[in-house]
Design an enzyme around this catalytic site. Structure first.
Site, PDB file in Angstrom:
ATOM      1  N   HIS A 163      -3.465   6.227  -8.549  1.00 48.40           N
ATOM      2  CA  HIS A 163      -2.689   6.507  -7.340  1.00 48.40           C
ATOM      3  C   HIS A 163      -3.498   6.017  -6.151  1.00 48.40           C
ATOM      4  CE1 HIS A 163       0.391   8.606  -4.927  1.00 48.40           C
ATOM      5  NE2 HIS A 163      -0.600   8.699  -4.056  1.00 48.40           N
ATOM      6  N   CYS A 164      -2.883   5.186  -5.335  1.00 48.33           N
ATOM      7  CA  CYS A 164      -3.588   4.554  -4.217  1.00 48.33           C
ATOM      8  C   CYS A 164      -3.060   5.108  -2.894  1.00 48.33           C
ATOM      9  CB  CYS A 164      -3.407   3.037  -4.261  1.00 48.33           C
ATOM     10  SG  CYS A 164      -4.263   2.155  -2.945  1.00 48.33           S
ATOM     11  N   VAL A 165      -3.930   5.784  -2.143  1.00 46.08           N
ATOM     12  CA  VAL A 165      -3.497   6.345  -0.860  1.00 46.08           C
ATOM     13  C   VAL A 165      -3.234   5.252   0.169  1.00 46.08           C
ATOM     14  CG1 VAL A 165      -4.697   8.521  -1.227  1.00 46.08           C
ATOM     15  CG2 VAL A 165      -5.899   6.648  -0.112  1.00 46.08           C
ATOM     16  N   ASN A 222       1.507   5.231  -2.875  1.00 48.17           N
ATOM     17  CA  ASN A 222       2.275   5.031  -4.097  1.00 48.17           C
ATOM     18  C   ASN A 222       1.323   4.968  -5.277  1.00 48.17           C
ATOM     19  OD1 ASN A 222       4.500   4.645  -5.703  1.00 48.17           O
ATOM     20  ND2 ASN A 222       5.065   2.650  -4.866  1.00 48.17           N
TER      21      ASN A 222
END
Length: 302
Positions: free
Chosen positions: A144-146, A150
């Site tokens: 999960h990439c802030v 997403n």
């Protein structure tokens, strides 16, 4: 009492929205330093300076378009969720009537053992994982990439890699282009043909530091993901036991690469797939993956 890091998932969602503004702000600041403060005015000087400025600005704007296209493709593209009612292709009656076997999460994501998510109350396809930030299982989840608010999964992994690629190229171009002006900051303009106002010089200094920092950090991240693609594994799988060096999905570098970027070479550098690739390569959908054992079965039966 054990510390539960997942209680901060709501904060991560809010942080992600802020990070989009941070990305746009960094791009806007770099745009001002390169285009408005330096190379834009040089277009009207004539001679070699104008030609150099034209080349730098053309390359900068091309990479900027590709960067933003890839970035927002990652942001808005669904990484891939488990279809409602999805069940593994398994004859439960052959499992010796052991219903508990089909409702336990056992083994890792690369195994053929049935996996079940107790949080989503549904079966988990191979290579999928539950994301506590998104609150659902993601197909072929990488992380999960802030920065993109997403998850990075089966359906937007290519866009994510292209975002890293174009970010590295763009930040490198900006850093190299601003380097001559950056040196002026330490010479006070002495023995230099570069003339720039104090405000523009300060903006150039900050933009250079930001871009060279991002270029070096993104390069390391990009190299890591290239290695993962060549092994046909994900970041999560790389840290699971017995998966990084001997992934059963490792079909060789060519097929591994195609399972992320598709077969059509004209589409390798854009965040899109051809219709033929989407229909002919189930791995791009994140539900069906070929393993080495499956490929070798026909040979073993001969």
């Amino acid at each position: 009492m054990a510390w539960n890091v997942f209680k901060f998932c709501t904060a991560l969602r809010a942080l992600g929205s802020i990070m989009i503004l941070v990305v746009i702000g960094i791009i806007g600041f770099s745009y001002y330093a390169l285009v408005v403060a330096n190379y834009g005015p040089s277009l009207f000087l004539g001679g070699f300076d104008s030609l150099l400025s034209l080349l730098v600005l053309a390359l900068f704007h091309f990479l900027l378009i590709m960067l933003l296209w890839s970035y927002f493709s990652v942001v808005v593209t669904d990484p891939g969720g488990v279809p409602p009612g999805w069940r593994p292709e398994l004859d439960i009656e052959k499992a010796d009537g052991n219903q508990e076997y089909t409702s336990l999460t056992v083994g890792d994501s690369s195994s053929h053992i049935v996996r079940y998510c107790r949080k989503c109350n549904q079966y988990k396809p191979p290579r999928s994982h539950h994301c506590s930030v998104c609150g659902r299982c993601i197909l072929k989840m990488d992380h999960h990439c802030v920065w993109v608010v997403n998850c990075v999964g089966a359906k937007n992994y290519k866009s994510f890699l292209l975002f890293l690629f174009y970010t590295f190229l763009e930040t490198t171009v900006v850093a190299v282009s601003l380097f001559p002006v950056f040196l002026v900051f330490f010479t006070d303009g002495e023995d230099s043909d570069v003339t720039v106002s104090p405000g523009s010089l300060a903006a150039t200094f900050v933009a250079f530091v930001l871009n060279i920092t991002f270029a070096l950090s993104v390069l390391g991240f990009l190299i890591m993901h290239i290695m993962l693609v060549m092994r046909n594994t994900t970041t999560i799988e790389a840290y699971e036991k017995h998966t990084a060096p001997n992934s059963p999905h490792n079909l060789g570098r060519k097929q591994n690469f195609e399972q992320v970027f598709g077969r059509d070479k004209l589409y390798w550098f854009v965040p899109l797939y051809t219709e033929d690739d989407m229909k002919g390569m189930p791995a791009l959908q994140g539900l069906d993956f070929t393993s080495r054992s499956e490929e070798s079965e026909p040979l073993q039966s001969l």
